[in-house]
Design a protein around this motif. Sequence first.
Motif, PDB file in Angstrom:
ATOM      1  N   ASP A 182      16.415  26.252 -21.733  1.00 34.14           N
ATOM      2  CA  ASP A 182      15.250  26.706 -22.502  1.00 34.14           C
ATOM      3  C   ASP A 182      14.018  25.839 -22.247  1.00 34.14           C
ATOM      4  OD1 ASP A 182      16.437  24.499 -23.676  1.00 34.14           O
ATOM      5  OD2 ASP A 182      15.874  25.077 -25.715  1.00 34.14           O
ATOM      6  N   ILE A 183      14.101  24.915 -21.299  1.00 33.89           N
ATOM      7  CA  ILE A 183      12.986  24.015 -20.992  1.00 33.89           C
ATOM      8  C   ILE A 183      12.208  24.538 -19.791  1.00 33.89           C
ATOM      9  CG2 ILE A 183      12.373  21.676 -20.263  1.00 33.89           C
ATOM     10  CD1 ILE A 183      13.402  21.876 -23.144  1.00 33.89           C
ATOM     11  N   ASP A 184      10.898  24.502 -19.883  1.00 35.01           N
ATOM     12  CA  ASP A 184      10.034  24.887 -18.767  1.00 35.01           C
ATOM     13  C   ASP A 184       9.357  23.627 -18.228  1.00 35.01           C
ATOM     14  OD1 ASP A 184       8.378  26.078 -16.934  1.00 35.01           O
ATOM     15  OD2 ASP A 184       6.971  26.867 -18.415  1.00 35.01           O
ATOM     16  N   ILE A 185       9.703  23.259 -16.996  1.00 35.09           N
ATOM     17  CA  ILE A 185       9.095  22.064 -16.407  1.00 35.09           C
ATOM     18  C   ILE A 185       7.955  22.409 -15.447  1.00 35.09           C
ATOM     19  CG2 ILE A 185      11.157  20.624 -16.676  1.00 35.09           C
ATOM     20  CD1 ILE A 185      11.670  21.042 -13.637  1.00 35.09           C
ATOM     21  N   SER A 186       7.527  23.668 -15.434  1.00 37.06           N
ATOM     22  CA  SER A 186       6.442  24.054 -14.523  1.00 37.06           C
ATOM     23  C   SER A 186       5.162  23.253 -14.749  1.00 37.06           C
ATOM     24  CB  SER A 186       6.170  25.560 -14.600  1.00 37.06           C
ATOM     25  OG  SER A 186       5.644  25.946 -15.856  1.00 37.06           O
ATOM     26  N   PRO A 187       4.816  22.821 -15.980  1.00 33.71           N
ATOM     27  CA  PRO A 187       3.626  21.976 -16.132  1.00 33.71           C
ATOM     28  C   PRO A 187       3.729  20.669 -15.355  1.00 33.71           C
ATOM     29  CG  PRO A 187       4.207  22.937 -18.240  1.00 33.71           C
ATOM     30  CD  PRO A 187       5.344  23.234 -17.302  1.00 33.71           C
ATOM     31  N   LEU A 188       4.923  20.053 -15.357  1.00 40.23           N
ATOM     32  CA  LEU A 188       5.126  18.811 -14.613  1.00 40.23           C
ATOM     33  C   LEU A 188       5.114  19.069 -13.113  1.00 40.23           C
ATOM     34  CD1 LEU A 188       5.809  15.808 -14.333  1.00 40.23           C
ATOM     35  CD2 LEU A 188       8.225  16.410 -14.700  1.00 40.23           C
ATOM     36  N   VAL A 189       5.756  20.146 -12.672  1.00 44.62           N
ATOM     37  CA  VAL A 189       5.782  20.472 -11.249  1.00 44.62           C
ATOM     38  C   VAL A 189       4.366  20.758 -10.748  1.00 44.62           C
ATOM     39  CG1 VAL A 189       6.622  22.093  -9.504  1.00 44.62           C
ATOM     40  CG2 VAL A 189       8.144  21.341 -11.342  1.00 44.62           C
ATOM     41  N   ALA A 190       3.585  21.489 -11.537  1.00 43.70           N
ATOM     42  CA  ALA A 190       2.210  21.811 -11.143  1.00 43.70           C
ATOM     43  C   ALA A 190       1.365  20.551 -10.994  1.00 43.70           C
ATOM     44  CB  ALA A 190       1.583  22.759 -12.169  1.00 43.70           C
ATOM     45  N   CYS A 191       1.516  19.617 -11.923  1.00 44.30           N
ATOM     46  CA  CYS A 191       0.772  18.351 -11.832  1.00 44.30           C
ATOM     47  C   CYS A 191       1.246  17.516 -10.645  1.00 44.30           C
ATOM     48  CB  CYS A 191       0.919  17.563 -13.126  1.00 44.30           C
ATOM     49  SG  CYS A 191       0.007  18.264 -14.526  1.00 44.30           S
ATOM     50  N   THR A 192       2.551  17.560 -10.379  1.00 45.52           N
ATOM     51  CA  THR A 192       3.108  16.838  -9.239  1.00 45.52           C
ATOM     52  C   THR A 192       2.569  17.393  -7.929  1.00 45.52           C
ATOM     53  OG1 THR A 192       5.133  16.382 -10.497  1.00 45.52           O
ATOM     54  CG2 THR A 192       5.262  16.123  -8.115  1.00 45.52           C
ATOM     55  N   MET A 193       2.455  18.723  -7.845  1.00 47.40           N
ATOM     56  CA  MET A 193       1.899  19.354  -6.648  1.00 47.40           C
ATOM     57  C   MET A 193       0.419  19.014  -6.479  1.00 47.40           C
ATOM     58  SD  MET A 193       4.313  20.838  -4.976  1.00 47.40           S
ATOM     59  CE  MET A 193       5.060  19.247  -5.397  1.00 47.40           C
ATOM     60  N   ALA A 194      -0.299  18.937  -7.589  1.00 45.32           N
ATOM     61  CA  ALA A 194      -1.712  18.557  -7.527  1.00 45.32           C
ATOM     62  C   ALA A 194      -1.858  17.142  -6.983  1.00 45.32           C
ATOM     63  CB  ALA A 194      -2.347  18.668  -8.910  1.00 45.32           C
ATOM     64  N   LEU A 195      -0.980  16.242  -7.431  1.00 48.49           N
ATOM     65  CA  LEU A 195      -0.993  14.859  -6.936  1.00 48.49           C
ATOM     66  C   LEU A 195      -0.668  14.821  -5.446  1.00 48.49           C
ATOM     67  CD1 LEU A 195      -1.204  11.819  -7.901  1.00 48.49           C
ATOM     68  CD2 LEU A 195       1.304  11.870  -7.985  1.00 48.49           C
ATOM     69  N   GLN A 196       0.313  15.605  -5.037  1.00 49.80           N
ATOM     70  CA  GLN A 196       0.687  15.666  -3.621  1.00 49.80           C
ATOM     71  C   GLN A 196      -0.491  16.152  -2.774  1.00 49.80           C
ATOM     72  OE1 GLN A 196       2.994  14.524  -1.939  1.00 49.80           O
ATOM     73  NE2 GLN A 196       3.548  15.795  -0.187  1.00 49.80           N
ATOM     74  N   GLY A 197      -1.188  17.157  -3.263  1.00 51.78           N
ATOM     75  CA  GLY A 197      -2.343  17.669  -2.535  1.00 51.78           C
ATOM     76  C   GLY A 197      -3.438  16.631  -2.401  1.00 51.78           C
ATOM     77  N   ALA A 198      -3.658  15.884  -3.473  1.00 48.76           N
ATOM     78  CA  ALA A 198      -4.706  14.856  -3.462  1.00 48.76           C
ATOM     79  C   ALA A 198      -4.433  13.800  -2.407  1.00 48.76           C
ATOM     80  CB  ALA A 198      -4.807  14.208  -4.843  1.00 48.76           C
ATOM     81  N   TRP A 199      -3.142  13.513  -2.164  1.00 53.37           N
ATOM     82  CA  TRP A 199      -2.788  12.449  -1.228  1.00 53.37           C
ATOM     83  C   TRP A 199      -2.611  12.943   0.209  1.00 53.37           C
ATOM     84  CZ3 TRP A 199      -3.455  10.205  -5.672  1.00 53.37           C
ATOM     85  CH2 TRP A 199      -3.597   8.815  -5.712  1.00 53.37           C
ATOM     86  N   THR A 200      -2.484  14.235   0.410  1.00 54.58           N
ATOM     87  CA  THR A 200      -2.195  14.726   1.761  1.00 54.58           C
ATOM     88  C   THR A 200      -3.321  15.554   2.371  1.00 54.58           C
ATOM     89  OG1 THR A 200      -1.055  16.677   0.851  1.00 54.58           O
ATOM     90  CG2 THR A 200       0.302  14.745   1.360  1.00 54.58           C
ATOM     91  N   THR A 201      -4.254  16.030   1.587  1.00 56.92           N
ATOM     92  CA  THR A 201      -5.314  16.890   2.125  1.00 56.92           C
ATOM     93  C   THR A 201      -6.308  16.116   2.986  1.00 56.92           C
ATOM     94  OG1 THR A 201      -7.016  18.522   1.560  1.00 56.92           O
ATOM     95  CG2 THR A 201      -6.836  16.595   0.117  1.00 56.92           C
ATOM     96  N   ARG A 202      -6.890  16.815   3.938  1.00 55.00           N
ATOM     97  CA  ARG A 202      -7.976  16.249   4.732  1.00 55.00           C
ATOM     98  C   ARG A 202      -9.317  16.850   4.322  1.00 55.00           C
ATOM     99  NH1 ARG A 202      -5.370  16.339  10.847  1.00 55.00           N
ATOM    100  NH2 ARG A 202      -3.640  14.905  10.427  1.00 55.00           N
ATOM    101  N   ARG A 203      -9.269  17.775   3.410  1.00 59.74           N
ATOM    102  CA  ARG A 203     -10.487  18.450   2.958  1.00 59.74           C
ATOM    103  C   ARG A 203     -11.257  17.555   1.985  1.00 59.74           C
ATOM    104  NH1 ARG A 203     -12.837  23.671   1.461  1.00 59.74           N
ATOM    105  NH2 ARG A 203     -13.377  23.677  -0.754  1.00 59.74           N
ATOM    106  N   ASN A 204     -12.536  17.399   2.226  1.00 59.34           N
ATOM    107  CA  ASN A 204     -13.408  16.650   1.321  1.00 59.34           C
ATOM    108  C   ASN A 204     -14.509  17.571   0.829  1.00 59.34           C
ATOM    109  OD1 ASN A 204     -15.133  14.962  -0.046  1.00 59.34           O
ATOM    110  ND2 ASN A 204     -15.390  13.490   1.617  1.00 59.34           N
TER     111      ASN A 204
END
Length: 211
Positions: A180-202
């Motif tokens: 009954d637990i939804d961890i999508s908020p944590l996964v979404a924030c984790t993906m945002a962090l991953q994008g911040a560290w791997t993107t080349r777009r400025n």
Amino acid sequence: MIRSGAKALAYGTNTVSSAINPQLWTNDTVEARADGGVTSFGIDMSPDRSALAIGACMKYSDGTAHIELAEYRDTKRHGTAWAADWIAQRWSKTAAVVIDAQSPAMVLLPELKSRGVKVIVNTTNGMGQACGRVLDMLTAGTLKHLPDEAQPQLATAVANATTRPIGKSGAFSWNKAGSDIDISPLVACTMALQGAWTTRRNPNRRQHVMH
């Protein structure tokens, strides 16, 4: 809202340890997000497709970051198209948009592409890196977030997140302690962090003169 008051969570006869130390999480709380960083977004959807979460990460020049749950909506009531519109409106000032390849949120890929948004599709290895980075940065005190009272859905996800091993190298991804637990908020924030560290777009590189 489920508060992360203890590290062990009991479900039936099983007791599992939460992946994120509640004291570390509490220690990294800030009352307001600091300005001056570059923003990335992550999108995730619960496995039953009932809720859609958009996580945000602001990365600062000193190597610190702030994550928060930007949007969280019931898909039965609001559908999913709103998320593509929401991201598209912010795309010009966004460094990255990330969706995990295993996420039901991948259904949004065509709609985002049609709006000119370039999505980074996260790999299994990327998930291991991202989850490890969250824990490392929380431990180092370099990853901040808003108070639990301001983001109850993220607080619930954090308090009830466990880990699932990826391969044999010690990498892991987030898992949930109960059905009954939804961890999508944590996964979404984790993906945002991953994008911040791997993107080349400025997004700040080019200044648009035209209105």
